[in-house]
Scaffold this active site. Structure first.
Site, PDB file in Angstrom:
ATOM      1  N   ASP A  67       0.844  -1.235   0.007  1.00 28.74           N
ATOM      2  CA  ASP A  67      -0.043  -0.095   0.080  1.00 28.74           C
ATOM      3  C   ASP A  67       0.683   1.153   0.039  1.00 28.74           C
ATOM      4  O   ASP A  67       1.747   1.116   0.743  1.00 28.74           O
ATOM      5  CB  ASP A  67      -0.924  -0.083   1.237  1.00 28.74           C
ATOM      6  CG  ASP A  67      -2.005   1.211   1.164  1.00 28.74           C
ATOM      7  OD1 ASP A  67      -2.997   0.974   0.257  1.00 28.74           O
ATOM      8  OD2 ASP A  67      -1.800   2.178   1.686  1.00 28.74           O
TER       9      ASP A  67
HETATM   10  N1  LIG Z   1       2.583   3.357 -12.584  1.00 31.26           N
HETATM   11  C1  LIG Z   1       2.588   4.036 -11.222  1.00 31.26           C
HETATM   12  N2  LIG Z   1       1.477   3.752 -10.549  1.00 31.26           N
HETATM   13  C2  LIG Z   1       1.734   4.588  -9.213  1.00 31.26           C
HETATM   14  C3  LIG Z   1       2.497   5.387  -9.062  1.00 31.26           C
HETATM   15  N3  LIG Z   1       2.553   5.786  -7.683  1.00 31.26           N
HETATM   16  C4  LIG Z   1       1.289   5.234  -7.287  1.00 31.26           C
HETATM   17  N4  LIG Z   1       0.858   4.569  -8.134  1.00 31.26           N
HETATM   18  C5  LIG Z   1      -0.318   3.453  -8.095  1.00 31.26           C
HETATM   19  C6  LIG Z   1       0.081   2.192  -7.659  1.00 31.26           C
HETATM   20  C7  LIG Z   1      -1.356   1.769  -7.012  1.00 31.26           C
HETATM   21  O1  LIG Z   1      -1.882   1.350  -7.920  1.00 31.26           O
HETATM   22  C8  LIG Z   1      -1.760   3.223  -6.450  1.00 31.26           C
HETATM   23  C9  LIG Z   1      -1.573   3.185  -5.047  1.00 31.26           C
HETATM   24  O2  LIG Z   1      -2.665   2.809  -4.491  1.00 31.26           O
HETATM   25  P1  LIG Z   1      -2.763   1.532  -3.454  1.00 31.26           P
HETATM   26  O3  LIG Z   1      -1.441   1.247  -2.952  1.00 31.26           O
HETATM   27  O4  LIG Z   1      -3.908   1.804  -2.728  1.00 31.26           O
HETATM   28  O5  LIG Z   1      -3.196   0.516  -4.500  1.00 31.26           O
HETATM   29  P2  LIG Z   1      -4.213   0.188  -5.358  1.00 31.26           P
HETATM   30  O6  LIG Z   1      -5.649   0.770  -4.653  1.00 31.26           O
HETATM   31  O7  LIG Z   1      -4.016   0.752  -6.871  1.00 31.26           O
HETATM   32  O8  LIG Z   1      -4.274  -1.199  -5.648  1.00 31.26           O
HETATM   33  P3  LIG Z   1      -4.564  -2.337  -4.278  1.00 31.26           P
HETATM   34  O9  LIG Z   1      -5.065  -1.493  -3.258  1.00 31.26           O
HETATM   35  O10 LIG Z   1      -3.064  -2.753  -3.986  1.00 31.26           O
HETATM   36  O11 LIG Z   1      -5.273  -3.329  -4.862  1.00 31.26           O
HETATM   37  O12 LIG Z   1      -0.944   4.111  -7.046  1.00 31.26           O
HETATM   38  C10 LIG Z   1       3.605   5.472 -10.004  1.00 31.26           C
HETATM   39  O13 LIG Z   1       4.612   6.412  -9.809  1.00 31.26           O
HETATM   40  N5  LIG Z   1       3.629   5.022 -11.072  1.00 31.26           N
END
Ligand SMILES: Nc1nc2c(ncn2[C@H]2C[C@H](O)[C@@H](COP(=O)(O)OP(=O)(O)OP(=O)(O)O)O2)c(=O)[nH]1
Length: 193
Positions: A67
């Protein structure tokens, strides 16, 4: 390896590093964690995600949950709620720096052992113009990422420099993953496909 994340960025980061993970989205409601410390917040959510997926897994597997949150101006920032919030954030972030914290939790379902550790990277933002902010927000990219910026996408043009591992900013630190796997008795190179 099972990646307990919906993040295409995390999946690609592992894949490009030779690790083809199976994706199982945890579905964890991130609002359940209301902690004042960004590293603790990211760590607790990473652990919840890994645990939620590990509970669904039968048989031996290495499950990783992550996260990411941005600590900026005393606030803990995830994804912006909408375009207006993304714009407001960039108007405050430009020319300044924040700390991107990514929590990592690895669970070995064969032994029940788990390892949890956070990584942090300081991000220095460029002095972007209002027009650049509007153009960036209009792409929609900042709406889907923690901190409302990417380092490997369009947002990369607006990140002057970082202090720390770039994977931590994208959402998964490979050198930290190596250490966590080692602590669980696993060799990362054996996961290479
Ligand atoms: N490609 C890219 N993505 C990024 C960057 N910084 C943050 N992110 C994305 C990765 C994650 O999808 C999101 C961070 O939010 P989370 O850690 O809550 O993950 P997310 O909700 O997307 O998926 P998850 O909760 O792990 O199922 O932001 C970056 O520099 N590059």
């Amino acid at each position: 390896m099972i990646l307990a994340s919906a993040s295409p960025a995390r999946y690609k980061l592992l894949h490009d590093a030779g690790i083809t993970a199976e994706k199982i989205v945890s579905g964890v409601d991130e609002s359940v964690v209301q902690h004042t410390d960004p590293a603790r917040t990211a760590g607790m959510l990473a652990a919840l995600k890994a645990q939620a997926v590990a509970a669904q897994v039968t048989g031996p597997a290495l499950v990783i949950g992550c996260d990411s949150v941005l600590a900026f101006d005393g606030e803990i920032l995830g994804k912006p709620a909408d375009a207006a919030e993304a714009t407001r954030r960039w108007q405050k972030m430009r020319g300044r720096s924040g700390v991107l914290h990514t929590g990592h939790s690895v669970i070995d379902t064969a032994t029940g052992r788990h390892a949890l550790q956070g990584a942090r990277t300081i991000v220095h933002f460029a002095q972007v113009s209002d027009a650049e902010i509007d153009a960036y927000v209009a792409t929609g990219e900042p709406l889907h990422v923690a901190g409302a910026f990417t380092i490997d996408g369009r947002g990369g043009a607006f990140v002057e420099r970082i202090e720390g591992d770039h994977g931590t900013v994208i959402g998964l630190s490979l050198p930290l993953l190596r250490k966590l796997l080692t602590s669980l008795g696993h060799d990362l190179t054996t996961l290479w496909s």
